[in-house]
Scaffold this motif. Structure first.
Motif, PDB file in Angstrom:
ATOM      1  N   VAL A 158      -2.078 -16.344   6.310  1.00 27.04           N
ATOM      2  CA  VAL A 158      -2.347 -17.112   5.088  1.00 27.04           C
ATOM      3  C   VAL A 158      -3.542 -16.515   4.349  1.00 27.04           C
ATOM      4  O   VAL A 158      -3.510 -16.319   3.129  1.00 27.04           O
ATOM      5  N   ARG A 159      -4.586 -16.181   5.124  1.00 27.33           N
ATOM      6  CA  ARG A 159      -5.828 -15.663   4.524  1.00 27.33           C
ATOM      7  C   ARG A 159      -5.613 -14.340   3.808  1.00 27.33           C
ATOM      8  O   ARG A 159      -6.006 -14.181   2.640  1.00 27.33           O
ATOM      9  N   VAL A 160      -4.986 -13.384   4.493  1.00 28.70           N
ATOM     10  CA  VAL A 160      -4.896 -12.044   3.916  1.00 28.70           C
ATOM     11  C   VAL A 160      -3.955 -12.008   2.717  1.00 28.70           C
ATOM     12  O   VAL A 160      -4.190 -11.267   1.754  1.00 28.70           O
ATOM     13  N   LEU A 161      -2.897 -12.826   2.735  1.00 30.45           N
ATOM     14  CA  LEU A 161      -2.013 -12.880   1.565  1.00 30.45           C
ATOM     15  C   LEU A 161      -2.750 -13.465   0.361  1.00 30.45           C
ATOM     16  O   LEU A 161      -2.561 -13.012  -0.775  1.00 30.45           O
ATOM     17  N   ARG A 162      -3.581 -14.457   0.603  1.00 25.95           N
ATOM     18  CA  ARG A 162      -4.329 -15.060  -0.496  1.00 25.95           C
ATOM     19  C   ARG A 162      -5.400 -14.106  -1.016  1.00 25.95           C
ATOM     20  O   ARG A 162      -5.551 -13.918  -2.226  1.00 25.95           O
ATOM     21  N   GLU A 163      -6.134 -13.456  -0.090  1.00 24.10           N
ATOM     22  CA  GLU A 163      -7.253 -12.605  -0.495  1.00 24.10           C
ATOM     23  C   GLU A 163      -6.788 -11.324  -1.173  1.00 24.10           C
ATOM     24  O   GLU A 163      -7.376 -10.899  -2.172  1.00 24.10           O
ATOM     25  N   ARG A 164      -5.754 -10.704  -0.661  1.00 24.31           N
ATOM     26  CA  ARG A 164      -5.356  -9.377  -1.144  1.00 24.31           C
ATOM     27  C   ARG A 164      -4.279  -9.419  -2.226  1.00 24.31           C
ATOM     28  O   ARG A 164      -4.153  -8.478  -2.997  1.00 24.31           O
ATOM     29  N   VAL A 169       0.693 -19.252   0.859  1.00 23.52           N
ATOM     30  CA  VAL A 169       1.804 -19.672   1.728  1.00 23.52           C
ATOM     31  C   VAL A 169       1.342 -20.760   2.693  1.00 23.52           C
ATOM     32  O   VAL A 169       1.958 -20.983   3.729  1.00 23.52           O
ATOM     33  N   SER A 170       0.268 -21.442   2.346  1.00 23.85           N
ATOM     34  CA  SER A 170      -0.330 -22.417   3.263  1.00 23.85           C
ATOM     35  C   SER A 170       0.605 -23.583   3.577  1.00 23.85           C
ATOM     36  O   SER A 170       0.475 -24.220   4.633  1.00 23.85           O
ATOM     37  N   ASP A 171       1.540 -23.883   2.681  1.00 23.24           N
ATOM     38  CA  ASP A 171       2.461 -25.003   2.916  1.00 23.24           C
ATOM     39  C   ASP A 171       3.738 -24.578   3.643  1.00 23.24           C
ATOM     40  O   ASP A 171       4.572 -25.423   3.978  1.00 23.24           O
ATOM     41  N   HIS A 237      -8.890  -9.752  12.340  1.00 24.89           N
ATOM     42  CA  HIS A 237      -8.840  -9.676  10.879  1.00 24.89           C
ATOM     43  C   HIS A 237      -8.426  -8.278  10.425  1.00 24.89           C
ATOM     44  O   HIS A 237      -7.607  -8.126   9.509  1.00 24.89           O
ATOM     45  N   LEU A 238      -8.978  -7.259  11.070  1.00 26.53           N
ATOM     46  CA  LEU A 238      -8.627  -5.884  10.715  1.00 26.53           C
ATOM     47  C   LEU A 238      -7.162  -5.597  11.030  1.00 26.53           C
ATOM     48  O   LEU A 238      -6.480  -4.896  10.276  1.00 26.53           O
ATOM     49  N   PHE A 240      -4.674  -7.737  11.011  1.00 27.36           N
ATOM     50  CA  PHE A 240      -3.859  -8.370   9.974  1.00 27.36           C
ATOM     51  C   PHE A 240      -3.933  -7.591   8.663  1.00 27.36           C
ATOM     52  O   PHE A 240      -2.926  -7.426   7.967  1.00 27.36           O
ATOM     53  N   ASP A 241      -5.107  -7.115   8.315  1.00 26.87           N
ATOM     54  CA  ASP A 241      -5.236  -6.327   7.093  1.00 26.87           C
ATOM     55  C   ASP A 241      -4.355  -5.088   7.150  1.00 26.87           C
ATOM     56  O   ASP A 241      -3.678  -4.736   6.176  1.00 26.87           O
ATOM     57  N   ARG A 242      -4.344  -4.411   8.307  1.00 28.65           N
ATOM     58  CA  ARG A 242      -3.546  -3.195   8.449  1.00 28.65           C
ATOM     59  C   ARG A 242      -2.053  -3.505   8.398  1.00 28.65           C
ATOM     60  O   ARG A 242      -1.279  -2.772   7.775  1.00 28.65           O
ATOM     61  N   VAL A 243      -1.637  -4.571   9.071  1.00 28.87           N
ATOM     62  CA  VAL A 243      -0.214  -4.918   9.097  1.00 28.87           C
ATOM     63  C   VAL A 243       0.272  -5.323   7.711  1.00 28.87           C
ATOM     64  O   VAL A 243       1.361  -4.925   7.280  1.00 28.87           O
ATOM     65  N   VAL A 244      -0.524  -6.103   6.983  1.00 27.50           N
ATOM     66  CA  VAL A 244      -0.129  -6.489   5.628  1.00 27.50           C
ATOM     67  C   VAL A 244      -0.026  -5.256   4.734  1.00 27.50           C
ATOM     68  O   VAL A 244       0.900  -5.128   3.931  1.00 27.50           O
TER      69      VAL A 244
END
Length: 265
Positions: A158-164, A169-171, A237-238, A240-244
């Motif tokens: 949820v975090r990385v999709l919102r930030e980047r 998709v929180s719901d 966190h890293l 998730f960033d790489r996978v996204v």
């Protein structure tokens, strides 16, 4: 007149077997034994040419999370695009490749529908679903599900999709693959080596593709040394960033394929 050396991409891709391997890997990730069947060549020969493609930086390998004795081979389309552009420019400046034009809404009778699957439907598959919707802007439809869905999406997804990407998709809630039985999908893309082995069939018209992507939430998936909660959280966190970022690249290369093929209603 001094001739320039043959570009590395041309030397690699010009071999018939390597070109066939590149062609097969352009559609999705494969294990060696699958590539042996697809190109109809002996395994030792396929393995040799895969090593050459890896040495040239066009292909990477990732150990299967379903069976550690297996590896999935993946074509780096970003690197291929750069190599092709450089090769064209070496021949003549006017041949430098331009970015693909935006997809046309008239490219298909109806928007193609893609299902993304992973085990928990809490990270990789909902990330892919959200990114395809974001980039397609209505020209393709997306759904996701899992073989053993979790109770909720992973907070880092949820975090990385919102930030980047500014996507919320929180719901959204994970769902089971069985809940989509009877629905028609043009593409079924597995992002998890485990779910690939158990994903149900969605009919003969569904094209199956595999993307071997590690679970960013798995313990130790991106450990960089050290210990402690803060270090573990930073490593996650890293991861998730790489996978996204990897899924985003794959989605952007998938979209021209989806919108260039006619889909019957």
């Amino acid at each position: 007149m001094v001739s320039s050396p043959t570009p590395a991409f041309v030397r690699l891709a010009a071999h018939p077997i390597r070109w066939r391997l590149l062609t097969e890997l352009a559609t999705g990730d494969h294990r060696v034994r699958e590539l042996v069947d697809l190109v109809a060549e002996p395994q030792n020969l396929v393995s040799y040419h895969l090593r050459e493609l890896r040495r040239g930086g066009l292909v990477t390998a990732r150990r299967s999370t379903f069976d550690a004795r297996d590896s999935y081979y993946h074509l780096d389309l970003e690197r291929c695009a750069a190599a092709l552009a450089d090769t064209g420019a070496l021949l003549h400046p006017a041949l430098r490749l331009s970015p693909l034009p935006p997809p046309s809404s008239a490219a298909s009778v109806r928007p193609p529908v893609v299902l993304f699957a992973c085990t928990g439907n809490s990270a990789r598959s909902p990330i892919a679903e959200a990114l395809l919707r974001h980039h397609a802007a209505g020209l393709a439809e997306a759904a996701s599900a899992g073989s053993h869905p979790r109770e909720r999406l992973h907070p880092d997804a949820v975090r990385v999709l919102r930030e980047r990407h500014g996507i919320d998709v929180s719901d959204q809630r994970p769902r089971h693959l069985d809940s989509l039985a009877g629905r028609r999908f043009d593409y079924v893309i597995s992002l998890c080596d485990k779910v690939r082995e158990v994903c149900p069939s969605f009919g003969p018209r569904s094209r199956t593709v595999h993307w071997s992507i590690p679970d960013p939430a798995a313990p130790g998936s991106s450990a960089s040394g050290g210990s402690g909660a803060g270090r573990d959280e930073e490593a996650r966190h890293l991861a998730f960033d790489r996978v996204v970022a990897e899924i985003d690249i794959r989605i952007r290369h998938l979209l021209p394929v989806l919108t260039s093929q006619e889909v019957s209603s």
